[in-house]
Design an enzyme around this catalytic site. Structure first.
Site, PDB file in Angstrom:
ATOM      1  N   CYS A 120      -2.480  -2.847  -3.591  1.00 57.97           N
ATOM      2  CA  CYS A 120      -3.764  -2.670  -2.909  1.00 57.97           C
ATOM      3  C   CYS A 120      -4.781  -2.073  -3.883  1.00 57.97           C
ATOM      4  CB  CYS A 120      -3.574  -1.742  -1.710  1.00 57.97           C
ATOM      5  SG  CYS A 120      -5.108  -1.316  -0.845  1.00 57.97           S
ATOM      6  N   CYS A 158       0.830  -1.204   0.000  1.00 56.38           N
ATOM      7  CA  CYS A 158       0.000   0.000   0.000  1.00 56.38           C
ATOM      8  C   CYS A 158       0.863   1.251   0.000  1.00 56.38           C
ATOM      9  CB  CYS A 158      -0.896   0.051   1.255  1.00 56.38           C
ATOM     10  SG  CYS A 158      -1.941  -1.392   1.513  1.00 56.38           S
ATOM     11  N   ASP A 177      19.816  37.572 -12.788  1.00 56.80           N
ATOM     12  CA  ASP A 177      18.539  37.806 -13.458  1.00 56.80           C
ATOM     13  C   ASP A 177      17.911  39.095 -12.932  1.00 56.80           C
ATOM     14  OD1 ASP A 177      16.201  36.345 -15.083  1.00 56.80           O
ATOM     15  OD2 ASP A 177      15.335  37.301 -13.313  1.00 56.80           O
TER      16      ASP A 177
END
Length: 494
Positions: free
Chosen positions: A65, A34, A453
């Site tokens: 599952c 699971c 930047d």
């Protein structure tokens, strides 16, 4: 992830969704595995084993599952962070390299022998490349069974299986039922031949508005578009063109994929997940960035900011070069004209075209789908007049295109980040900003930073941070390993 039993068991006991995809819970008394958040009753400690991958759980003889569908859980965020061979291998396997080129092809891409690669993957993930690819094929098969009306034999080969018998055996082993029983569980989708609708899981929160805003400001006519909370774009896939329509919703992104060849389902899903950064761990990112007082308010106001990535590394580097020292609007104009100059597209496309404009419609393919961004080969065939940009940028794009065509530059997410950056910056016309932008968006580096930047510096100043590139770069070390996410937040602050 260190599979410490107590830590993992506490996550299972609390059904903590943040750990879905990090590990898988095997229950020896029932023979199933699971995801940690499975709503079933918490198994007893003596009946529990933890696995680093679904393939390892399957190799131990456990089936998936049917309640929590662990095979459809988000991918592990560690593959975003890790730039080593195992991380690169996982990204390439997700893109279907083993299905297309086999384990020898994967090993060649990574530069290792098959035996050494198998040893590394077994040590870290409990399964070798074939088992990992088998787990992916099983998930692809389940998706096709449940969402299309294709015959099971067609699905077997579309999912990458070598025979129908291998397909039947794998589906029974992984899901505990024959393929026909999976089909009866859901009504096939009616979107038409080659259309598959899937749910792409993610770890909440997801700030979908920020993601779509970023992409909307960078759309190109005929390539991608944002409308009514949905992002749509063309794809260039290994077996032909395709199109993705992505709508973020609560708990998943609804993806409608139109494919020329259904063998491209797994690569299309992997690229869409990469594009929306769906395997990220937003809690870990926000905890690190939110610890900085300058970012704390933004993190609290907008949790779950993702890095908008890319489906095509070559496209990203061309966009980056075209954006050098110009505005986004100007770059969009230049790129729209470049698209219209591609030899198989009419030469009279216009910048800024909108819906209903004939130029935009001519940039779509014959089926009305959006086209993927042109390949490096196509860009190399564009005459000088089609670039509409300074000669230096035009020749830089051509140098990159030649390197991609010759195989000297790998711009895929599974590429070596350091080697790619080295080769890019060794190319005339490409500096650290372009290489960093590509690392952040195309290669999936969560820790790229762009201190020079202009928008990053403006955002830093707006938040009271230093805007000198050297000082800002030094300050940003506190945001590691999530500096790419800090870049997005600084852009939003600007």
């Amino acid at each position: 992830m260190d599979l410490d039993f107590e830590r993992c068991y506490r996550a299972v006991d609390s059904r903590d969704q943040r750990f879905d995809g990090w590990f898988y819970t095997g229950v020896t008394s029932t023979g199933i595995y699971c995801r940690p958040s499975c709503p079933a009753v918490t198994p007893k400690r003596r009946n529990v084993r933890f696995f680093p991958s679904s393939a390892a759980a399957q190799r131990a003889g456990l089936r998936a599952c049917r309640r929590c569908r662990p095979d459809a859980s988000p991918g592990s965020p560690q593959w975003d962070v890790r730039a080593d061979v195992v991380g690169r291998a996982m990204r390439l396997i997700a893109d279907g390299v083993v299905n297309r080129d086999g384990v020898p092809g994967l090993a060649a891409r990574l530069g290792y022998t098959e035996r050494h690669l198998h040893r590394m993957l077994r040590a870290e993930l409990g399964a070798g490349p074939l088992a990992l690819a088998r787990a992916q094929r099983a998930q692809t098969a389940r998706t096709l069974i449940e969402t299309t009306g294709l015959g099971l034999a067609e699905i077997a080969f579309a999912a990458g299986f070598g025979s129908v018998r291998q397909f039947n055996d794998t589906v029974r082993d992984v899901f505990g039922v024959p393929p026909s029983q999976l089909r009866s569980a859901r009504r096939p989708d009616t979107g038409g031949a080659g259309t598959v609708t899937v749910r792409l899981a993610y770890r909440p929160p997801l700030h979908a508005t920020a993601l779509l805003d970023f992409l909307a400001h960078r759309t190109l006519p005929g390539v991608d578009e944002v409308r009514d909370g949905t992002y749509r774009r063309g794809l260039r896939l290994p077996h032909g063109p395709g199109e993705a329509v992505l709508t973020p919703t609560d708990g998943h992104v609804l993806a409608t994929l139109r494919l020329t060849d259904l063998r491209d389902l797994a690569p299309a899903v992997a690229r869409c997940r990469h594009l929306f950064d769906l395997d990220a761990d937003p809690i870990a990112v926000d905890q690190t960035l939110g610890a900085d007082p300058a970012l704390a308010g933004a993190v609290a106001a907008e949790p779950g900011i993702r890095v908008p990535r890319a489906v095509d590394g070559f496209e990203t580097v061309v966009r980056a070069i075209a954006t050098q020292q110009v505005s986004l609007a100007s770059a969009r104009t230049t790129l729209t004209r470049l698209l219209a100059a591609i030899p198989d597209a009419p030469p009279d496309g216009t910048a800024g075209a909108g819906d209903g404009d004939p130029a935009v419609e001519r940039l779509r393919d014959r089926q009305g789908w959006l086209r993927g961004f042109p390949s490096a080969e196509e860009v190399l065939r564009v005459p000088d007049a089609g670039f509409r940009m300074p000669v230096g940028r035009r020749e830089t794009i051509r140098r990159v295109a030649r390197a991609v065509v010759d195989g000297g530059l790998d711009l895929a997410p599974g590429g070596d980040r350091q080697e790619t950056a080295r080769r890019l910056t060794a190319t005339s016309g490409i500096g650290p900003w372009t290489a960093g932008y590509l690392a952040m968006r195309a290669l999936g580096d969560p820790d790229a930073f762009l201190p020079t930047d202009l928008a990053v510096r403006r955002g830093a100043a707006a938040l009271g941070l230093p805007d000198d590139p050297t000082t800002l770069d030094a300050y940003a070390t506190a945001w590691r390993p999530w500096r790419s996410y800090a870049v997005i937040r600084l852009w939003r602050a600007a």
